[in-house]
Design an enzyme around this catalytic site. Structure first.
Site, PDB file in Angstrom:
ATOM      1  N   ASP A 189       0.850  -1.191   0.000  1.00 12.73           N
ATOM      2  CA  ASP A 189       0.000   0.000   0.000  1.00 12.73           C
ATOM      3  C   ASP A 189       0.882   1.235   0.000  1.00 12.73           C
ATOM      4  O   ASP A 189       1.577   1.508   0.983  1.00 12.73           O
ATOM      5  CB  ASP A 189      -0.911  -0.010   1.222  1.00 12.73           C
ATOM      6  CG  ASP A 189      -1.932   1.121   1.206  1.00 12.73           C
ATOM      7  OD1 ASP A 189      -1.860   1.979   0.302  1.00 12.73           O
ATOM      8  OD2 ASP A 189      -2.798   1.140   2.098  1.00 12.73           O
ATOM      9  N   HIS A 191      -0.270   4.327  -0.278  1.00  8.66           N
ATOM     10  CA  HIS A 191      -1.007   5.417   0.393  1.00  8.66           C
ATOM     11  C   HIS A 191      -1.036   6.711  -0.407  1.00  8.66           C
ATOM     12  O   HIS A 191      -1.022   7.805   0.165  1.00  8.66           O
ATOM     13  CB  HIS A 191      -0.422   5.679   1.785  1.00  8.66           C
ATOM     14  CG  HIS A 191      -0.710   4.600   2.774  1.00  8.66           C
ATOM     15  ND1 HIS A 191      -1.960   4.372   3.300  1.00  8.66           N
ATOM     16  CD2 HIS A 191       0.098   3.648   3.317  1.00  8.66           C
ATOM     17  CE1 HIS A 191      -1.910   3.351   4.142  1.00  8.66           C
ATOM     18  NE2 HIS A 191      -0.678   2.881   4.163  1.00  8.66           N
ATOM     19  N   GLU A 216      -1.403  -1.133  -4.025  1.00  8.63           N
ATOM     20  CA  GLU A 216      -2.570  -0.331  -3.690  1.00  8.63           C
ATOM     21  C   GLU A 216      -2.280   1.165  -3.753  1.00  8.63           C
ATOM     22  O   GLU A 216      -1.304   1.636  -3.181  1.00  8.63           O
ATOM     23  CB  GLU A 216      -3.062  -0.699  -2.283  1.00  8.63           C
ATOM     24  CG  GLU A 216      -4.241   0.114  -1.799  1.00  8.63           C
ATOM     25  CD  GLU A 216      -4.747  -0.337  -0.443  1.00  8.63           C
ATOM     26  OE1 GLU A 216      -5.384   0.479   0.254  1.00  8.63           O
ATOM     27  OE2 GLU A 216      -4.504  -1.502  -0.069  1.00  8.63           O
ATOM     28  N   GLU A 242     -10.421   3.212  -2.252  1.00  5.64           N
ATOM     29  CA  GLU A 242     -10.820   3.642  -0.912  1.00  5.64           C
ATOM     30  C   GLU A 242     -11.166   5.120  -0.859  1.00  5.64           C
ATOM     31  O   GLU A 242     -11.893   5.556   0.031  1.00  5.64           O
ATOM     32  CB  GLU A 242      -9.717   3.340   0.105  1.00  5.64           C
ATOM     33  CG  GLU A 242      -8.475   4.198  -0.040  1.00  5.64           C
ATOM     34  CD  GLU A 242      -7.443   3.904   1.021  1.00  5.64           C
ATOM     35  OE1 GLU A 242      -7.325   4.701   1.958  1.00  5.64           O
ATOM     36  OE2 GLU A 242      -6.766   2.876   0.925  1.00  5.64           O
ATOM     37  N   ASP A 265     -14.875   1.372   0.215  1.00 10.45           N
ATOM     38  CA  ASP A 265     -15.077   1.254   1.658  1.00 10.45           C
ATOM     39  C   ASP A 265     -16.570   1.331   1.934  1.00 10.45           C
ATOM     40  O   ASP A 265     -17.228   2.315   1.594  1.00 10.45           O
ATOM     41  CB  ASP A 265     -14.334   2.371   2.388  1.00 10.45           C
ATOM     42  CG  ASP A 265     -14.309   2.165   3.898  1.00 10.45           C
ATOM     43  OD1 ASP A 265     -15.385   1.950   4.482  1.00 10.45           O
ATOM     44  OD2 ASP A 265     -13.218   2.232   4.486  1.00 10.45           O
ATOM     45  N   HIS A 292     -11.834  -1.949   1.331  1.00  9.71           N
ATOM     46  CA  HIS A 292     -11.027  -1.214   2.305  1.00  9.71           C
ATOM     47  C   HIS A 292     -11.726  -1.303   3.657  1.00  9.71           C
ATOM     48  O   HIS A 292     -12.906  -1.004   3.780  1.00  9.71           O
ATOM     49  CB  HIS A 292     -10.935   0.248   1.836  1.00  9.71           C
ATOM     50  CG  HIS A 292     -10.179   1.154   2.736  1.00  9.71           C
ATOM     51  ND1 HIS A 292     -10.772   2.155   3.479  1.00  9.71           N
ATOM     52  CD2 HIS A 292      -8.848   1.253   2.986  1.00  9.71           C
ATOM     53  CE1 HIS A 292      -9.848   2.824   4.141  1.00  9.71           C
ATOM     54  NE2 HIS A 292      -8.673   2.293   3.875  1.00  9.71           N
TER      55      HIS A 292
END
Length: 378
Positions: A189, A191, A216, A242, A265, A292
């Site tokens: 991830d 981010h 991700e 997400e 999510d 997520h």
């Protein structure tokens, strides 16, 4: 049966705040939901009170009608706070409907298409290979996890030459692959800390020899054409979602060929009612869902029931954290969450006595600064 009231509770899971909602009815059946609190956390409470007033006196079992009512009452498309609040209410309505029928929520979603829900555990860091092996093996022995998510960044990517960031990530990832059990899956991830798509391609392809489960959200989500470029040039599966809110955004992402795996999510997009639409769109693009879920036990319960009834579900994010207010959370066994067919609604208990104690913790995202003083992405 009519909706008689709504109450929100601001609590915590670990060191992050969480917002829970209880919707009450005149027949004594109550339902529970959780909202994703992007921040400002306390802004959700008056918003939930306002939305609760819009559905007071309505039949809570008209879930689709009420979900659409809350979305359409807004003149402009709902955003982060609005859809998060609607998600919590939507979840509570599904809970009430299932409890009134005496069945689990997944039964009113069409029934289970699977017997259990596979989960992965997020470590959310880039530990040394020996430490990574120790931690993942411990989690495997305790919960049966065979999939984990790491950060690909071994140092401050904003203050280090990019080529060195990539080289160190590649060397470290291959060592993790060699040191950890070969049956383990690893995802990474990023981010959304990378701005330039070409850098995301460089990083992702440097990780390719490790055969990752997915990479991700390496870049910001707004420009869908950039995601199409990424997927076309990456040698690893690309995952994102997400930070997207509506079925329309997921349609745009997939129309641009921007993802191999989508990660909506359930507490962000407006609840199960909207997530089902997103799943159907993804299915038409031969795309799987890995929702997520860095949340608590109530949000996990929402996800379990959605995943149980979703044909193109793949794997769910899971954080093994305990709370004072949910004594019977879904806990992984053999790396999966088992369904609870004998328990109506979400299948978990919310301890209202524990919620009576204010356990709120304030949290804010910290934006990193580059060496020249400009703001980076986090």
């Amino acid at each position: 049966m009519r909706i008689s009231g709504l109450r929100s509770f601001v609590q915590r899971v670990g060191e992050r705040p969480r917002v829970l909602v209880r919707v009450d009815t005149d027949e004594g059946v109550s339902g529970w939901g959780e909202a994703y609190n992007h921040g400002p956390d306390l802004a959700l409470v008056p918003l939930l009170d306002y939305l609760g007033g819009q559905i007071r006196g309505e039949d809570p079992r008209r879930v689709e009608y009420l979900s659409q009512l809350l979305i359409r009452t807004a003149r402009f498309p709902q955003g982060a706070l609005g859809l998060a609040a609607i998600a919590a209410i939507d979840h509570a309505l599904w809970d009430i409907t299932a409890k009134a029928l005496g069945v689990p929520v997944y039964q009113v979603l069409g029934g289970a298409v699977r017997d259990r829900v596979r989960v992965y555990c997020g470590l959310y860091s880039a530990p040394d290979p020996d430490d990574c092996r120790r931690r993942t093996v411990e989690l495997h022995e305790r919960y049966g996890f065979t999939a984990f998510k790491l950060s690909p960044f071994r140092n401050d990517l904003h203050a280090t030459r990019w080529g060195l960031v990539v080289a160190e990530a590649a060397e470290w990832a291959q060592e993790v692959r060699r040191s950890c059990p070969q049956e383990f899956d690893f995802a990474f991830d990023a981010h959304a800390k990378i701005f330039e798509p070409y850098q995301a391609v460089q990083l992702g392809n440097a990780l390719a020899p490790m055969d990752p489960l997915f990479l991700e959200e390496p870049i910001r989500p707004e420009h869908f054409a950039s995601w199409g470029r990424l997927r076309g040039e990456l040698q690893v599966p690309l995952a994102t979602g997400e930070s997207l809110y509506s079925p329309h955004e997921f349609l745009q992402l997939l129309t641009h060929g921007g993802a191999d795996i989508v990660q909506p999510d359930i507490c962000v997009v407006g609840g199960i009612s909207q997530l089902r639409r997103i799943a159907t769109i993804a299915e038409t693009f031969n795309t799987m869902l890995a929702p997520h879920n860095p949340m608590g036990p109530l949000a996990t319960a929402h996800n379990v029931h959605f995943a149980a009834a979703c044909s193109n579900f793949s794997i769910l994010e899971y954080k093994p954290e305990t709370t004072s207010w949910c004594p019977d959370p879904y806990v992984p066994v053999d790396g999966h969450l088992e369904l609870r067919p004998d328990r109506p609604g979400w299948g978990v208990t919310i301890d209202e006595a524990a919620l009576a104690e204010d356990d709120y913790v304030h949290w804010e995202r910290r934006v990193p600064t580059r060496p020249d003083g400009s703001l980076a992405y986090c």
